[in-house]
Design a protein around this motif. Structure first.
Motif, PDB file in Angstrom:
ATOM      1  N   GLU A 149       0.760  -1.183  -0.122  1.00  0.00           N
ATOM      2  CA  GLU A 149       0.437   0.112  -0.295  1.00  0.00           C
ATOM      3  C   GLU A 149       0.723   0.530   0.036  1.00  0.00           C
ATOM      4  O   GLU A 149       0.324   2.216  -1.040  1.00  0.00           O
ATOM      5  N   LEU A 150       2.456   1.270   0.570  1.00  0.00           N
ATOM      6  CA  LEU A 150       2.657   2.465   0.962  1.00  0.00           C
ATOM      7  C   LEU A 150       3.101   2.989  -0.702  1.00  0.00           C
ATOM      8  O   LEU A 150       3.403   3.735  -1.281  1.00  0.00           O
ATOM      9  N   ARG A 151       3.545   1.606  -1.390  1.00  0.00           N
ATOM     10  CA  ARG A 151       4.145   1.950  -2.584  1.00  0.00           C
ATOM     11  C   ARG A 151       3.664   2.436  -3.933  1.00  0.00           C
ATOM     12  O   ARG A 151       3.340   3.435  -4.468  1.00  0.00           O
ATOM     13  N   ALA A 152       1.881   1.760  -3.701  1.00  0.00           N
ATOM     14  CA  ALA A 152       1.393   1.500  -4.769  1.00  0.00           C
ATOM     15  C   ALA A 152       0.315   3.461  -4.868  1.00  0.00           C
ATOM     16  O   ALA A 152       0.517   3.915  -4.989  1.00  0.00           O
ATOM     17  N   MET A 153       0.602   3.320  -2.836  1.00  0.00           N
ATOM     18  CA  MET A 153      -0.266   5.248  -2.455  1.00  0.00           C
ATOM     19  C   MET A 153       0.618   5.810  -2.830  1.00  0.00           C
ATOM     20  O   MET A 153       0.202   7.342  -2.746  1.00  0.00           O
ATOM     21  N   GLY A 154       1.994   5.999  -3.017  1.00  0.00           N
ATOM     22  CA  GLY A 154       3.432   6.712  -2.604  1.00  0.00           C
ATOM     23  C   GLY A 154       3.612   7.932  -1.414  1.00  0.00           C
ATOM     24  O   GLY A 154       2.931   9.068  -1.932  1.00  0.00           O
ATOM     25  N   TYR A 155       2.059   7.657  -0.572  1.00  0.00           N
ATOM     26  CA  TYR A 155       2.608   8.213   0.484  1.00  0.00           C
ATOM     27  C   TYR A 155       3.585   9.881   0.517  1.00  0.00           C
ATOM     28  O   TYR A 155       4.361   8.704   1.649  1.00  0.00           O
ATOM     29  N   PRO A 156       3.257  10.689   0.968  1.00  0.00           N
ATOM     30  CA  PRO A 156       4.514  11.683   1.670  1.00  0.00           C
ATOM     31  C   PRO A 156       5.027  11.056   2.523  1.00  0.00           C
ATOM     32  O   PRO A 156       5.691  11.505   3.282  1.00  0.00           O
ATOM     33  N   ASP A 176      10.585  10.656   4.171  1.00  0.00           N
ATOM     34  CA  ASP A 176       9.568  10.642   2.750  1.00  0.00           C
ATOM     35  C   ASP A 176       9.820   9.172   3.591  1.00  0.00           C
ATOM     36  O   ASP A 176       9.736   9.077   4.638  1.00  0.00           O
ATOM     37  N   LEU A 177       9.178   8.655   2.970  1.00  0.00           N
ATOM     38  CA  LEU A 177       8.453   6.611   2.971  1.00  0.00           C
ATOM     39  C   LEU A 177       9.388   5.895   2.954  1.00  0.00           C
ATOM     40  O   LEU A 177       8.334   5.146   2.608  1.00  0.00           O
ATOM     41  N   ALA A 178      10.445   6.223   1.445  1.00  0.00           N
ATOM     42  CA  ALA A 178      10.563   5.296   0.956  1.00  0.00           C
ATOM     43  C   ALA A 178      11.732   3.751   1.508  1.00  0.00           C
ATOM     44  O   ALA A 178      11.567   3.101   1.123  1.00  0.00           O
ATOM     45  N   ASP A 179      12.184   4.210   2.845  1.00  0.00           N
ATOM     46  CA  ASP A 179      12.814   3.525   3.990  1.00  0.00           C
ATOM     47  C   ASP A 179      11.956   2.524   5.060  1.00  0.00           C
ATOM     48  O   ASP A 179      12.060   2.260   5.297  1.00  0.00           O
ATOM     49  N   ILE A 180      10.489   2.810   4.490  1.00  0.00           N
ATOM     50  CA  ILE A 180       9.274   2.547   5.760  1.00  0.00           C
ATOM     51  C   ILE A 180       8.855   1.671   5.131  1.00  0.00           C
ATOM     52  O   ILE A 180       8.793   0.645   3.798  1.00  0.00           O
ATOM     53  N   GLU A 181       9.198  -0.499   6.123  1.00  0.00           N
ATOM     54  CA  GLU A 181       9.245  -1.293   5.540  1.00  0.00           C
ATOM     55  C   GLU A 181       7.130  -1.957   5.381  1.00  0.00           C
ATOM     56  O   GLU A 181       6.273  -1.598   5.021  1.00  0.00           O
ATOM     57  N   ARG A 182       7.058  -0.916   6.561  1.00  0.00           N
ATOM     58  CA  ARG A 182       5.222  -1.268   7.118  1.00  0.00           C
ATOM     59  C   ARG A 182       5.002  -0.380   8.079  1.00  0.00           C
ATOM     60  O   ARG A 182       5.897   0.290   8.878  1.00  0.00           O
ATOM     61  N   ILE A 183       4.194  -0.007   8.600  1.00  0.00           N
ATOM     62  CA  ILE A 183       3.464   0.625  10.100  1.00  0.00           C
ATOM     63  C   ILE A 183       2.517  -0.293  10.356  1.00  0.00           C
ATOM     64  O   ILE A 183       1.435  -0.383  10.351  1.00  0.00           O
ATOM     65  N   GLU A 184       2.867  -0.318  11.271  1.00  0.00           N
ATOM     66  CA  GLU A 184       2.033  -0.671  12.381  1.00  0.00           C
ATOM     67  C   GLU A 184       0.991  -0.353  13.151  1.00  0.00           C
ATOM     68  O   GLU A 184       1.725   1.114  13.981  1.00  0.00           O
ATOM     69  N   SER A 239       0.591   3.718 -10.169  1.00  0.00           N
ATOM     70  CA  SER A 239       1.850   4.052 -10.545  1.00  0.00           C
ATOM     71  C   SER A 239       1.735   2.410 -10.295  1.00  0.00           C
ATOM     72  O   SER A 239       1.576   1.717 -11.354  1.00  0.00           O
ATOM     73  N   GLY A 240       3.963   2.106 -10.700  1.00  0.00           N
ATOM     74  CA  GLY A 240       4.103   0.998 -11.560  1.00  0.00           C
ATOM     75  C   GLY A 240       5.584   1.356 -11.538  1.00  0.00           C
ATOM     76  O   GLY A 240       6.159   1.273 -11.079  1.00  0.00           O
ATOM     77  N   ARG A 265      10.279   2.513 -10.504  1.00  0.00           N
ATOM     78  CA  ARG A 265       8.449   2.905 -10.162  1.00  0.00           C
ATOM     79  C   ARG A 265       9.010   4.470 -10.110  1.00  0.00           C
ATOM     80  O   ARG A 265       9.414   6.057  -9.949  1.00  0.00           O
ATOM     81  N   TYR A 266       7.497   4.264 -10.083  1.00  0.00           N
ATOM     82  CA  TYR A 266       7.153   5.712 -10.436  1.00  0.00           C
ATOM     83  C   TYR A 266       5.873   6.025  -9.855  1.00  0.00           C
ATOM     84  O   TYR A 266       5.072   4.429  -9.734  1.00  0.00           O
TER      85      TYR A 266
END
Length: 972
Positions: free
Chosen positions: A356-363, A427-435, A922-923, A931-932
């Motif tokens: 989800e983080l990758r698909a939505m690109g949350y800033p 940014d959140l590029a280094d985040i794998e998931r959020i609990e 995204s893709g 990735r974009y």
């Protein structure tokens, strides 16, 4: 045929015939001569001429060896009274004799003469060595093992065997005594050091069918001379090496076996899963891999999914296949600070997955949290804030939610603020998931974990060595750039680090409350900019981990808060948060775990407040917080039914310094002197001890209980004890029920205790901590492995809320005080979710909650900023495989009341309900590792406002409208 050739053939035939005849004649002549010598010897023996008989017997035996002749020689020596020579020849005659009658005669003869000789019994290891007595030139006396008959005396015995070092032994013998002599022989050898790959390959010497001499790598001893080494291993082509070995020296050779390769096809129901063969990254699913034949350990993993490990046999013929199904990760670490199944955690938990983080690109974290069950967000132009289950006081800046970075708290030690925007990380590029853990968490973390915990889980250790760079632009024209490097040294060691920067001019505002301002007319333009940077990283080696984090944001304040000039670009807040944490988590046996943790922290705050001179003039304030902490935890598992955890923690906030200076100036010709209104340092310490236990009385029931005691040195309240208990039952295979109770606290912050200004007085050390008592019932049913429904009901009872009282004037200054009225917050939630699979995902959630003041005598109105209705729908669909994906999020929020909750305040306003619709494409272009994300947030440009704190002139602040998102990154 020509005449010369015919003559040549006749001559050759005649020569051959003559040569064969001569050879036959020669052989016949030797036998005849030996026979004649024997007959003469026999005649001489009969005549009593024993010396003459011996001469002819010896001659006969030299011509043709014969045991009968040897026996006659021995008998003759006996007649000549030479017992030692007779013993020697009797012994030779006995060797290999098969006729029992003859054996008997020889043994009788030996028995007669043995008392007259000294017997020397010689053996060697190995046998077959030649034996010389005193001198070599007299010839060998036989080979070992043998018995020699000698005259009494001292002799030098020489033993020689080809390939072995000769041995000389001095020995004394006595007549009539059998003297043993054992001679060990040392082989003459050299050695060969054989290195190469693969380790464990078999090494044979000279013959392929020889038993293995050693395994690679090894030093092999062997006789000097040329040899052949045959090196072989299953799954590899055999290698043959030639080597010449020198005596007492070591030669070196290197063998590198070429693997016999075969094909392995690995596929998974989710694309792009990492495939590792024997701990080495080999590609991503679906993958066709050419690997050595043999048995291999294959690991398939993907962020957000549980890794799968299988053992696969690859052969040279045929094609091995492996198909795996990846299950969504249903584990959480932050609920109990141990990794546990989501349904076993004694809290209500949601996971924002990496997909989800990758698909939505949350800033930002705030954007990622929007639409999570029971969570709502807002922004007052200075900070983002987060509410949980109907509670978020205007201006609390998330002080009742604890934010973690891989389990390490990030909240500052000044206000206790959590940072959810660019102030928290760029940014959140280094985040794998959020609990996201809802409910009280003080039993685990102490202060701040009041209504919930947000744990940011960073990059997986399993990612291969690679680099990333990226650029993005998001809300209100904020641009970011980032770079990351990850190096994996081995399966259990590696490092990654990243750096990111952001810059943005911000947006323009119009505030009707400032419409009469002659300078601006209520417009605030060009005064909402920010600059931010983040450095984050982690290094690990086995059970040791070191992580570092540093982030800083300077943000202009466009809204005229704190009595500043509206839209003055000089007004800003700057927040800097840094930490360094070392953690050691060894497993001591199967049932014993340790956690040792030490961390060093800093928080710095600076501001510039452009204010009128008659209010004291421009003000500058700062805070410098520095602290370190240590923690030790011990966990013990008893027969898989009971897990006990004991721990202690200490934090020393050795610097907590505030300063504040008003510059003064001249107004209406009257000079206003500069004033230093704040200059104090209030260090403090926190000590804590905790205990918890998990008990499984039966397989389907889990009981959890624990408590934590915290002690503070900077307040009169001193300490807080916070328990938690839960009962978790699995009534059937697809169902799960949690019944949870807990208590949490939030200690008054340094700011609430001690901050002072011309319009605010300290709250003092008599402030008490806020307390919440919570109960919750949650039920989960799985329709399938990917589709589930969750229903929950909760109740929170909140006491001693810390609230900012006063009018913010010199005559009625602000002061933080405990509210005497408790607050009750109750609600229900429901969520239906279809987990990610092949790029598809869908979820829908709805929450109803109601918060109200208790013991209300009519002096209080509605609880501010507490929406009764929250709802969200999320969905994702692959439009063109992994190249193009569409994800959308629709979040809906009911109206909330502003801050005017006292009967004496201006009328309390309720905002209108609103929705925010976000759409993102995204893709990934796999060929180029690109990735974009392209999208729009608040696509319908929904206009909605949310409450802000009393530091603002405005009651409500308009939130962001339509904003565009563009992100791009490349890895290599």
């Amino acid at each position: 045929m020509t005449a010369p050739l015919r003559r040549l053939l006749i001559v050759l035939a005649a020569v051959a015939l003559l040569f064969g005849f001569c050879r036959t004649a020669l052989a016949d002549n030797v036998a005849d001569e030996a026979e004649v010598e024997f007959e003469i010897g026999a005649d001489r023996y009969k005549a009593g001429d024993f010396r003459g008989a011996l001469e002819h017997f010896l001659a006969s035996n030299r011509l043709v060896a014969n045991k009968n002749v040897v026996f006659n020689i021995a008998r003759t020596y006996e007649q000549l009274h030479q017992p030692t020579d007779a013993y020697r020849y009797y012994t030779q005659a006995l060797e290999g004799e098969k006729d029992p009658a003859v054996q008997g005669r020889i043994q009788e003869a030996l028995a007669r003469i043995t008392p007259s000789v000294a017997v020397l019994s010689i053996t060697s290891d190995p046998p077959g060595a030649a034996i010389y007595v005193d001198r070599r030139d007299l010839g060998a006396r036989g080979s070992t093992p043998t018995k020699l008959g000698l005259s009494a005396g001292k002799y030098t015995v020489i033993v020689e065997l080809a390939g072995y070092e000769p041995v000389e032994k001095s020995v004394s013998v006595q007549t009539g005594v059998d003297t043993p002599l054992a001679v060990p022989l040392r082989q003459i050898v050299g050695s060969v050091r054989v290195e190469g790959e693969p380790s464990g390959a078999l090494i044979r010497v000279d013959r392929e069918d020889a038993p293995p001499a050693a395994t690679l790598p090894a030093t092999v001893s062997m006789p000097p001379g040329p040899h052949t080494l045959i090196v072989s291993a299953d799954g590899f082509v055999q290698s043959t090496l030639s080597v010449t070995v020198a005596a007492d020296a070591t030669s070196a050779v290197h063998a590198r076996l070429v693997p016999i390769a075969g094909n392995l096809v690995v596929s998974s129901d989710v694309r792009d899963a990492l495939v590792e063969i024997d701990d080495r990254a080999m590609g991503f699913t679906p993958a066709v891999l050419n690997i050595p034949v043999g048995v291999h350990r294959v690991r398939v993993s993907l962020s957000g999914f549980r890794p799968v490990e299988r053992t696969v046999l690859v052969t040279a013929t045929g094609q091995a296949t492996l198909e795996v199904q990846l299950a969504q990760i249903e584990e959480v670490n932050a609920a109990s600070r141990v990794t546990e199944n989501l349904e076993d955690a004694p809290s209500s938990v949601s996971i924002i997955t990496g997909a989800e983080l990758r698909a939505m690109g949350y800033p930002t974290v705030a954007e990622a949290l929007r639409g999570v069950r029971g969570i709502y967000v807002g922004n007052d132009t200075s900070y983002d804030n987060v509410g949980v289950r109907g509670f978020s006081r205007p201006g609390d800046y998330g002080t009742r939610v604890l934010v973690l970075l891989d389990g390490q708290p990030l909240n500052d030690d000044y206000v206790g603020q959590s940072y959810f925007g660019y102030d928290g990380r760029v940014d959140l590029a280094d985040i794998e998931r959020i609990e996201v853990i809802r409910g009280p968490g003080s039993v685990v973390y102490g202060t701040g974990a009041f209504f919930g915990v947000i744990n940011l889980v960073t990059r997986s250790r399993n990612a291969p060595t690679h680099s990333e760079v990226g650029l993005s632009t998001s809300g209100n024209g904020i641009g970011t750039a980032r770079a990351m490097q990850q190096v994996r040294f081995s399966p259990d060691s590696g490092v990654w680090t990243s750096a990111a920067a952001a810059y943005g001019a911000g947006r323009d505002y119009y505030f009707k409350e400032f419409a009469s301002d002659a300078a601006t007319g209520g417009n605030s333009r060009g005064s909402d900019g920010l600059e931010a940077g983040t450095i984050n990283g982690r290094m690990w080696w086995k059970s040791f981990t070191l992580q570092w984090f540093l982030t800083s944001r300077k943000k202009q304040l466009p809204s005229g808060e704190f009595g500043t000039f509206l839209g003055d670009p000089r007004t800003y807040f700057q927040d800097t948060r840094g930490l360094l944490e070392a953690r050691f988590e060894p497993k001591v046996g199967k049932n014993f775990e340790l956690l040792s943790r030490a961390h060093l922290n800093l928080y710095q705050f600076d501001d510039f407040l452009a204010t009128p001179v008659d209010s004291g003039g421009n003000a500058t304030e700062s805070y410098r917080g520095q602290w370190f902490g240590v923690e030790q935890r011990v966990a013990y598992v008893i027969e898989k039914q009971l897990r006990l955890t004991l721990g202690g923690e200490y934090q020393d906030h050795f610097k907590a310094a505030q300063t504040g200076v008003a510059a003064g100036g001249v107004t209406a010709g009257i000079p206003i002197a500069p004033v230093s209104y704040l200059n104090r340092d209030d260090p403090f310490g926190v000590a804590a001890a905790y205990v918890s236990g998990d008990y499984y009385p039966v397989r389907i029931v889990k009981l959890t209980a624990g408590a934590r005691f915290d002690y503070y040195t900077n307040s009169n309240y001193g300490s807080s004890l916070n328990p938690r208990a839960a009962v978790i039952v699995k009534p059937y295979a697809d169902g799960n029920v949690k019944l949870m109770f807990g208590k949490a606290f939030r200690a008054p912050s340094v700011y609430e205790h001690f901050y002072t200004s011309p319009t605010q007085i300290p709250g003092g050390i008599n402030l008490k901590p806020e307390t919440v008592y919570s109960g919750e019932l949650e039920y989960t049913h799985h329709f399938s492995p990917t589709v589930s429904v969750i229903g929950a009901g909760f109740y929170n009872y909140i006491t001693d809320l810390i609230n900012l009282a006063g009018d913010g004037t010199t005559t009625s200054p602000n002061q933080y005080q405990n509210v005497t009225n408790p607050v009750e917050s109750a609600g229900v939630e429901v969520e239906v979710r279809r987990e990610w699979r092949d790029g598809w995902m869908a979820s829908a959630q709805y929450s109803y909650q109601r918060s109200r003041y208790l013991d209300n005598d009519g002096s209080l109105r509605e609880v501010p900023n507490s929406p009764q209705h929250l709802a969200a729908v999320k969905a994702a669909a692959p439009l063109l495989g992994r190249v193009l994906m569409l994800m959308s999020r629709l979040s809906i929020e009911g109206g909330v009341y502003d801050r005017n909750d006292k009967a004496t305040d201006p009328p309390q306003i309720q905002t209108n309900p609103f929705f925010v619709w976000d759409v993102v494409l995204s893709g990934e272009v796999e060929k180029y590792n690109v990735r974009y994300n392209l999208g729009v947030y608040n696509a319908t440009n929904s206009q909605y406002s949310l409450p802000v704190s009393p530091e603002f002139t405005q009651d409500l602040i308009l939130q962001s409208g339509r904003t565009l998102l563009a992100q791009g990154s490349v890895s290599f």
